[in-house]
Structure formats: structure tokens, C-alpha cells
Design a protein around this motif. Sequence first.
Motif, PDB file in Angstrom:
ATOM      1  N   ALA A 154      -9.920  -0.120   8.039  1.00 45.16           N
ATOM      2  CA  ALA A 154     -11.120  -0.724   7.461  1.00 45.16           C
ATOM      3  C   ALA A 154     -11.694   0.155   6.354  1.00 45.16           C
ATOM      4  CB  ALA A 154     -12.169  -0.955   8.546  1.00 45.16           C
ATOM      5  N   LEU A 155     -11.710   1.464   6.567  1.00 49.29           N
ATOM      6  CA  LEU A 155     -12.238   2.381   5.553  1.00 49.29           C
ATOM      7  C   LEU A 155     -11.372   2.361   4.292  1.00 49.29           C
ATOM      8  CD1 LEU A 155     -13.279   5.416   7.785  1.00 49.29           C
ATOM      9  CD2 LEU A 155     -14.786   3.783   6.629  1.00 49.29           C
ATOM     10  N   CYS A 156     -10.060   2.282   4.472  1.00 47.89           N
ATOM     11  CA  CYS A 156      -9.165   2.211   3.307  1.00 47.89           C
ATOM     12  C   CYS A 156      -9.419   0.940   2.507  1.00 47.89           C
ATOM     13  CB  CYS A 156      -7.710   2.262   3.760  1.00 47.89           C
ATOM     14  SG  CYS A 156      -7.116   3.895   4.228  1.00 47.89           S
ATOM     15  N   LEU A 157      -9.549  -0.170   3.195  1.00 44.80           N
ATOM     16  CA  LEU A 157      -9.734  -1.449   2.507  1.00 44.80           C
ATOM     17  C   LEU A 157     -11.100  -1.552   1.857  1.00 44.80           C
ATOM     18  CD1 LEU A 157      -8.101  -3.810   5.171  1.00 44.80           C
ATOM     19  CD2 LEU A 157      -7.115  -3.059   2.996  1.00 44.80           C
ATOM     20  N   LEU A 158     -12.106  -0.965   2.474  1.00 42.85           N
ATOM     21  CA  LEU A 158     -13.455  -0.999   1.909  1.00 42.85           C
ATOM     22  C   LEU A 158     -13.639   0.025   0.793  1.00 42.85           C
ATOM     23  CD1 LEU A 158     -15.537  -1.357   5.203  1.00 42.85           C
ATOM     24  CD2 LEU A 158     -15.482  -3.017   3.331  1.00 42.85           C
ATOM     25  N   GLY A 159     -12.856   1.096   0.840  1.00 42.75           N
ATOM     26  CA  GLY A 159     -13.047   2.176  -0.125  1.00 42.75           C
ATOM     27  C   GLY A 159     -12.262   2.035  -1.409  1.00 42.75           C
ATOM     28  N   THR A 160     -11.329   1.107  -1.459  1.00 42.09           N
ATOM     29  CA  THR A 160     -10.495   0.969  -2.655  1.00 42.09           C
ATOM     30  C   THR A 160     -11.134   0.021  -3.668  1.00 42.09           C
ATOM     31  OG1 THR A 160      -8.296   0.369  -3.449  1.00 42.09           O
ATOM     32  CG2 THR A 160      -9.182  -0.934  -1.637  1.00 42.09           C
ATOM     33  N   ARG A 161     -10.864   0.270  -4.934  1.00 43.45           N
ATOM     34  CA  ARG A 161     -11.341  -0.610  -6.006  1.00 43.45           C
ATOM     35  C   ARG A 161     -10.269  -1.583  -6.470  1.00 43.45           C
ATOM     36  NH1 ARG A 161     -14.922   3.276 -10.081  1.00 43.45           N
ATOM     37  NH2 ARG A 161     -16.484   3.928  -8.523  1.00 43.45           N
ATOM     38  N   ARG A 162      -9.062  -1.401  -5.964  1.00 43.76           N
ATOM     39  CA  ARG A 162      -7.958  -2.299  -6.319  1.00 43.76           C
ATOM     40  C   ARG A 162      -7.185  -2.616  -5.044  1.00 43.76           C
ATOM     41  NH1 ARG A 162      -3.195   0.169  -5.951  1.00 43.76           N
ATOM     42  NH2 ARG A 162      -3.120   2.460  -5.989  1.00 43.76           N
ATOM     43  N   PRO A 163      -6.460  -3.704  -5.031  1.00 46.08           N
ATOM     44  CA  PRO A 163      -5.679  -4.046  -3.837  1.00 46.08           C
ATOM     45  C   PRO A 163      -4.639  -2.976  -3.519  1.00 46.08           C
ATOM     46  CG  PRO A 163      -5.866  -5.931  -5.317  1.00 46.08           C
ATOM     47  CD  PRO A 163      -6.377  -4.763  -6.076  1.00 46.08           C
ATOM     48  N   LEU A 164      -4.499  -2.647  -2.242  1.00 49.53           N
ATOM     49  CA  LEU A 164      -3.515  -1.675  -1.786  1.00 49.53           C
ATOM     50  C   LEU A 164      -2.357  -2.400  -1.121  1.00 49.53           C
ATOM     51  CD1 LEU A 164      -5.864   1.031  -0.204  1.00 49.53           C
ATOM     52  CD2 LEU A 164      -4.787   1.067  -2.468  1.00 49.53           C
ATOM     53  N   SER A 165      -1.150  -2.001  -1.467  1.00 49.07           N
ATOM     54  CA  SER A 165       0.030  -2.625  -0.876  1.00 49.07           C
ATOM     55  C   SER A 165       0.242  -2.080   0.535  1.00 49.07           C
ATOM     56  CB  SER A 165       1.261  -2.345  -1.732  1.00 49.07           C
ATOM     57  OG  SER A 165       1.547  -0.958  -1.728  1.00 49.07           O
ATOM     58  N   LYS A 166       1.142  -2.727   1.282  1.00 45.84           N
ATOM     59  CA  LYS A 166       1.476  -2.235   2.613  1.00 45.84           C
ATOM     60  C   LYS A 166       2.021  -0.812   2.552  1.00 45.84           C
ATOM     61  CE  LYS A 166       2.577  -6.401   5.284  1.00 45.84           C
ATOM     62  NZ  LYS A 166       3.638  -7.077   6.064  1.00 45.84           N
ATOM     63  N   ARG A 167       2.838  -0.564   1.532  1.00 48.22           N
ATOM     64  CA  ARG A 167       3.413   0.780   1.388  1.00 48.22           C
ATOM     65  C   ARG A 167       2.324   1.828   1.215  1.00 48.22           C
ATOM     66  NH1 ARG A 167       3.952   3.404  -3.024  1.00 48.22           N
ATOM     67  NH2 ARG A 167       3.699   1.504  -4.278  1.00 48.22           N
ATOM     68  N   GLU A 168       1.337   1.539   0.371  1.00 53.46           N
ATOM     69  CA  GLU A 168       0.251   2.499   0.134  1.00 53.46           C
ATOM     70  C   GLU A 168      -0.598   2.690   1.383  1.00 53.46           C
ATOM     71  OE1 GLU A 168      -0.811   2.041  -4.569  1.00 53.46           O
ATOM     72  OE2 GLU A 168      -1.234   0.307  -3.268  1.00 53.46           O
ATOM     73  N   LEU A 169      -0.836   1.617   2.119  1.00 58.25           N
ATOM     74  CA  LEU A 169      -1.621   1.731   3.347  1.00 58.25           C
ATOM     75  C   LEU A 169      -0.861   2.537   4.392  1.00 58.25           C
ATOM     76  CD1 LEU A 169      -3.065  -1.881   3.504  1.00 58.25           C
ATOM     77  CD2 LEU A 169      -4.379   0.214   3.185  1.00 58.25           C
ATOM     78  N   ARG A 170       0.435   2.341   4.448  1.00 58.57           N
ATOM     79  CA  ARG A 170       1.232   3.098   5.418  1.00 58.57           C
ATOM     80  C   ARG A 170       1.208   4.585   5.111  1.00 58.57           C
ATOM     81  NH1 ARG A 170       7.564   1.902   7.165  1.00 58.57           N
ATOM     82  NH2 ARG A 170       7.534   3.210   9.049  1.00 58.57           N
ATOM     83  N   GLU A 171       1.252   4.915   3.835  1.00 58.25           N
ATOM     84  CA  GLU A 171       1.226   6.326   3.445  1.00 58.25           C
ATOM     85  C   GLU A 171      -0.140   6.962   3.629  1.00 58.25           C
ATOM     86  OE1 GLU A 171       2.524   6.192  -0.560  1.00 58.25           O
ATOM     87  OE2 GLU A 171       4.653   5.903  -0.078  1.00 58.25           O
ATOM     88  N   SER A 172      -1.198   6.142   3.745  1.00 59.36           N
ATOM     89  CA  SER A 172      -2.562   6.667   3.822  1.00 59.36           C
ATOM     90  C   SER A 172      -3.075   6.815   5.247  1.00 59.36           C
ATOM     91  CB  SER A 172      -3.524   5.748   3.047  1.00 59.36           C
ATOM     92  OG  SER A 172      -3.121   5.608   1.702  1.00 59.36           O
ATOM     93  N   ILE A 173      -2.439   6.147   6.214  1.00 60.70           N
ATOM     94  CA  ILE A 173      -2.929   6.155   7.591  1.00 60.70           C
ATOM     95  C   ILE A 173      -1.868   6.795   8.484  1.00 60.70           C
ATOM     96  CG2 ILE A 173      -3.654   4.689   9.521  1.00 60.70           C
ATOM     97  CD1 ILE A 173      -4.667   2.685   7.447  1.00 60.70           C
ATOM     98  N   GLU A 174      -2.264   7.850   9.177  1.00 60.03           N
ATOM     99  CA  GLU A 174      -1.317   8.651   9.950  1.00 60.03           C
ATOM    100  C   GLU A 174      -0.600   7.829  11.017  1.00 60.03           C
ATOM    101  OE1 GLU A 174      -1.236  12.784  12.596  1.00 60.03           O
ATOM    102  OE2 GLU A 174      -3.082  12.071  11.650  1.00 60.03           O
ATOM    103  N   ALA A 175      -1.333   6.951  11.693  1.00 56.68           N
ATOM    104  CA  ALA A 175      -0.724   6.159  12.761  1.00 56.68           C
ATOM    105  C   ALA A 175       0.400   5.269  12.226  1.00 56.68           C
ATOM    106  CB  ALA A 175      -1.786   5.306  13.449  1.00 56.68           C
ATOM    107  N   TYR A 176       0.274   4.822  10.997  1.00 52.55           N
ATOM    108  CA  TYR A 176       1.318   3.993  10.405  1.00 52.55           C
ATOM    109  C   TYR A 176       2.531   4.834  10.016  1.00 52.55           C
ATOM    110  CZ  TYR A 176      -2.054   0.152  10.081  1.00 52.55           C
ATOM    111  OH  TYR A 176      -2.950  -0.829  10.375  1.00 52.55           O
TER     112      TYR A 176
END
Length: 317
Positions: A13-35
Motif C-alpha cells: 500500500a505504501l509503495c502504491l500510494l507513494g509513487t507518482r507513476r505506475p509501478l510494474s510487477k517487476r518494480e514492486l517485486r524488487e521493492s518489497i522484501e517479501a516478494y
Amino acid sequence: MAIAKAERLMNLALCLLGTRRPLSKRELRESIEAYLEAGSDDSFNRMFERDKDDLRELGLVIETVENLDGEVGYLARRDSNRLPPITLDAEEAAALGLAAKVWQQARLAGAASGALQKLRAAGLPEDVDPYETHGALEPRIPVHEAAFEPLMLACRDRRPVVFDYRKATAAHPEPRHVEPWALECWRGHWYLAGWDRDRSAERVFRLSRITGRVRSRGTGFTAPVPDVVTVRETVAGWAGEIADRSALIRLRSGAGYPLRAKATGIRELGDGWDELEIPYGHGLDAWLVEFGPDVVVLEPAELRADVVDRLRAVAKG
């Protein structure tokens, strides 16, 4: 495990709320440790889709955007996820609690229960039990169509859909590409109002005529979404509730009492038949077909042709 999932949802939720542009699945995976710790791409994809659905169920508005390269990205705009303080008096909270009771069926029961808990926190008095029976009449909205839930979610998320639809005058269904606006229950039947991409026009679809599975197709709407009042009026018009002309029909004596109740004029013809003048609006042809051989349309010619087409479609099966 519950704590780990809560932490994962919070990070997403913090990643999605904090970004100014759409994030791809790849970028979200690299940003969240659990992923990153997910064993495989399939495991990550399943985990991400569940988390995304859980956040939407909690009320987070997540937009899906496709870039020029066809890659899908996600973001949650702050202006779409910010609400003013909600205050309810006892009567307002009780009314909303009663509305929650309506959805005490199918898969909507869980959503209604969760909404009721939020109403409690917002001021619904503890002594008001919306699930308690207070009289002989009980409010319920029947939902039997399998298409209801996917269309409800598509309306909420502003996702175009495609489904097979069988018109009353057609023997076989055909695919329809639709930008769904809203669902409306009218006279015991559910209708979807939306923008038909193939016909570049506003259309209303009766859910009972949707066959097969509702599939999501692409992202983003191409047509503006009208306000809810306009949609409700549109459904009423397509359901035959708005009449702007008159039709002349011949009705067998002793039959068609609903038609007689709506008639603005009745004249006995003899030989077991009466002539009726009735209001004519969209959907009248479908209603007249229900009376079978007891009704003969005299005028206008287009109504007579529509009734004949429907009867032929029924004869073809």
C-alpha cells in the motif's frame, strides 16, 4: 503468518500510494522484501494478485495503467484514497445498517458484514440490530446471475469487460465489448449500463441474457461516465418504464390483465377480442411477447415487426 501478511500488505500500500507513476510487477517485486523471497514467478504472481485484491477489499483504490509498450503498472492516487471525516446520526446509521441486511446473501454477505462493522465504529448504536427481523416484510435484492459479481467489481475498478450476450431477438449470443458504468436492479431484474465499444453508443444489458464468463479486457475507459442519476434513468427507459408514444393492440377477451391496467383506452371488438391503446416505450415488444397468441399488434408497424422478430427467435430456440 498473519503479522507477515499484514506487513506485506502495508508495504504494498505504501509503495502504491507513494509513487507518482505506475509501478510494474517487476518494480514492486524488487521493492518489497517479501516478494523477493517468493520462490518462483508463479508464486509471486499469486501472492501479488491476492494482496492486490485484499487491499481493494479494504477500500484502497488501485488503478491499472498500460504504457505504450504494453506493460501494466499499478498505483493508488492519494486524491482517490482520501475521504473527509464521516459522521452519522442514529437514524442514518440505522438506515445504512438496514441496507447491509439486503446483501445478506451469496458472496456479498461478507462485504455486508464488514461494512456493518465499520458502521458500528462510525456510530451505529449497539441496540440497533439490522439483522433482526422487525416485521413480516424483509428487504432483499435477489442476485442469481453469475455475471453479477465480476461486473460489480469491473464497475468499481473501471475495467472494460467482454461477454457473450444473447438479445431477445437473436437465436445465438454474440460478444460485446463494454465499459461498465453501473448495475441497477429494476422490477426484480438486474441491468448493466455502460458504453458499447463496438457500437460506440450507450447500451443497457440484462444480466440474465449474459452467457458464459465475464472477462476483463484492457484498461481505461474511452467514454465519459455519467452520474448515477442519468444511469438510473437510462435503465428505466431501456426497461420500458418511459413511454413517449402509444400503441394499438388487439387483446383476447379475459386475458392480459396487466395490459388492461396500463391501457389508456379499451374498445370491445366482438368475437372474443378487445382493442387497447397502451403507452409505448422501449421494451414493450418483449412484454407483449409474453402474452403469446392472446395479443396481436396493430400499430405502429415497427412495434409489430419487433414482436414478430422476437417470436421467430423463440421458435428457433
